[in-house]
Design a protein around this motif. Sequence first.
Motif, PDB file in Angstrom:
ATOM      1  N   GLU A   1      -9.149   7.814  -1.450  1.00 16.67           N
ATOM      2  CA  GLU A   1      -8.276   8.635  -0.602  1.00 16.67           C
ATOM      3  C   GLU A   1      -6.824   8.561  -1.090  1.00 16.67           C
ATOM      4  N   ARG A   2      -6.389   7.359  -1.429  1.00 12.10           N
ATOM      5  CA  ARG A   2      -5.009   7.200  -1.937  1.00 12.10           C
ATOM      6  C   ARG A   2      -4.829   8.001  -3.223  1.00 12.10           C
ATOM      7  N   GLU A   3      -5.806   7.875  -4.107  1.00  9.04           N
ATOM      8  CA  GLU A   3      -5.698   8.593  -5.391  1.00  9.04           C
ATOM      9  C   GLU A   3      -5.679  10.099  -5.169  1.00  9.04           C
TER      10      GLU A   3
ATOM     11  N   TYR B   1       0.849  -1.198   0.000  1.00  9.02           N
ATOM     12  CA  TYR B   1       0.000   0.000   0.000  1.00  9.02           C
ATOM     13  C   TYR B   1       0.880   1.242   0.000  1.00  9.02           C
ATOM     14  N   PRO B   2       0.361   2.346  -0.555  1.00  9.44           N
ATOM     15  CA  PRO B   2       1.161   3.574  -0.518  1.00  9.44           C
ATOM     16  C   PRO B   2       1.115   4.165   0.893  1.00  9.44           C
TER      17      PRO B   2
ATOM     18  N   THR C   1      -9.262   3.502  -1.846  1.00  6.17           N
ATOM     19  CA  THR C   1      -8.601   3.785  -3.129  1.00  6.17           C
ATOM     20  C   THR C   1      -8.770   5.262  -3.465  1.00  6.17           C
TER      21      THR C   1
ATOM     22  N   PHE D   1       2.038   7.119   3.349  1.00  4.97           N
ATOM     23  CA  PHE D   1       2.302   8.555   3.178  1.00  4.97           C
ATOM     24  C   PHE D   1       3.007   9.207   4.361  1.00  4.97           C
TER      25      PHE D   1
ATOM     26  N   ARG E   1      -4.560  11.738  -2.554  1.00  5.50           N
ATOM     27  CA  ARG E   1      -3.259  12.174  -2.032  1.00  5.50           C
ATOM     28  C   ARG E   1      -2.180  12.121  -3.108  1.00  5.50           C
TER      29      ARG E   1
ATOM     30  N   PHE F   1       5.189   9.296  -0.999  1.00  7.02           N
ATOM     31  CA  PHE F   1       4.834   8.036  -0.345  1.00  7.02           C
ATOM     32  C   PHE F   1       5.877   6.965  -0.670  1.00  7.02           C
TER      33      PHE F   1
ATOM     34  N   ASP G   1      -2.316   4.628   7.424  1.00  6.08           N
ATOM     35  CA  ASP G   1      -2.916   4.689   6.086  1.00  6.08           C
ATOM     36  C   ASP G   1      -2.990   3.312   5.420  1.00  6.08           C
TER      37      ASP G   1
ATOM     38  N   TRP H   1       6.006   2.494  -1.067  1.00  5.99           N
ATOM     39  CA  TRP H   1       5.198   1.267  -1.092  1.00  5.99           C
ATOM     40  C   TRP H   1       5.638   0.394   0.068  1.00  5.99           C
TER      41      TRP H   1
END
Length: 310
Positions: A144-146, A99-100, A142, A102, A148, A155, A137, A157
Amino acid sequence: MFPSDSVLRFAPSPNGELHLGHAYSALLNRGMARAIGGKFLLRHEDIDTARCTPAYERQVEEDLAFLGVDWDERPRRQSEHMHDYAAALEALAAEDLVYPAFMSRGEIKAHVERFEEEEGRPWPRDPDGAPLYPGLDRHASTKERERRMSEGARFAWRLDVERAIEMIPALTWDEHGASPIGESGTIVARPLEWGDVVLGRMDIPTSYHLSVVVDDAIQGVTDVVRGRDLFYATSVQRLLQALLGLPQPRYHHHELILGTDGRKLSKSARDTSLRSLREAGMTAEDVRRMVGLPGRPADPSETALRSRGS
Ligand code: GLU
């Protein structure tokens, strides 16, 4: 002890000068490979393109030549194989295993300090003493990730280690050397101790752990012979091998050569660098003796690894 189709490797990072500890590791690897008629490979672990330089890489090869350590095949340079690591990272992403993440270093530090102050107990740390990633996080949507990412947030991985061990609940490795506390034989991997490790960055689609397991598999490495400082890292690497369906090498963690102050040698300590020893007139035989190996190169007795003072 090992079959003759064994493949061993020495895998330094060309980000500084090799020291006596590297000499010991390279000589052991090469001595074991030659004694059993196996292959010995050299790999330049240069994914950190900011700190690794062609000059250090040349020096690694010169230092090895000075020691009488020769290698089979053209050395593999990690920076030339980013697509292999990116493919592995994508395979893990396809399984929702990364997951990314942050949170910056400063945010992690502030989170940990706040926790320790409010709870009055230490935040969990990994075997190297670094605080585990808080993972706030880890389960972001998805959307929210997009959002940011589109805002340009930085970020890395990270592995979702809890999800990973649900898929691979029991893991061990075959240890032919010894752990820092003397265990050998079948070792139970404990990847949870490392938390959600970084597997890739925005600019570099990999990390030390990811590229090491991908390369060991691509190069057909059967025996990983390296310093005990990497014993605990084997837990994460075994997990990645299992998740990626890669073969499992045998491991042989050897003792470390310590400085006169009893501490691990560092690449910045010039007095134990192979270059300064060479410049001071030492021979390869002198270096072998300094690290406790028999003076005569390629002596098969060095395959019978001794455990000195540990
Ligand atoms: N590149 C790592 C280092 O210089 C060694 C990797 C390994 O042997 O697994 O510490």
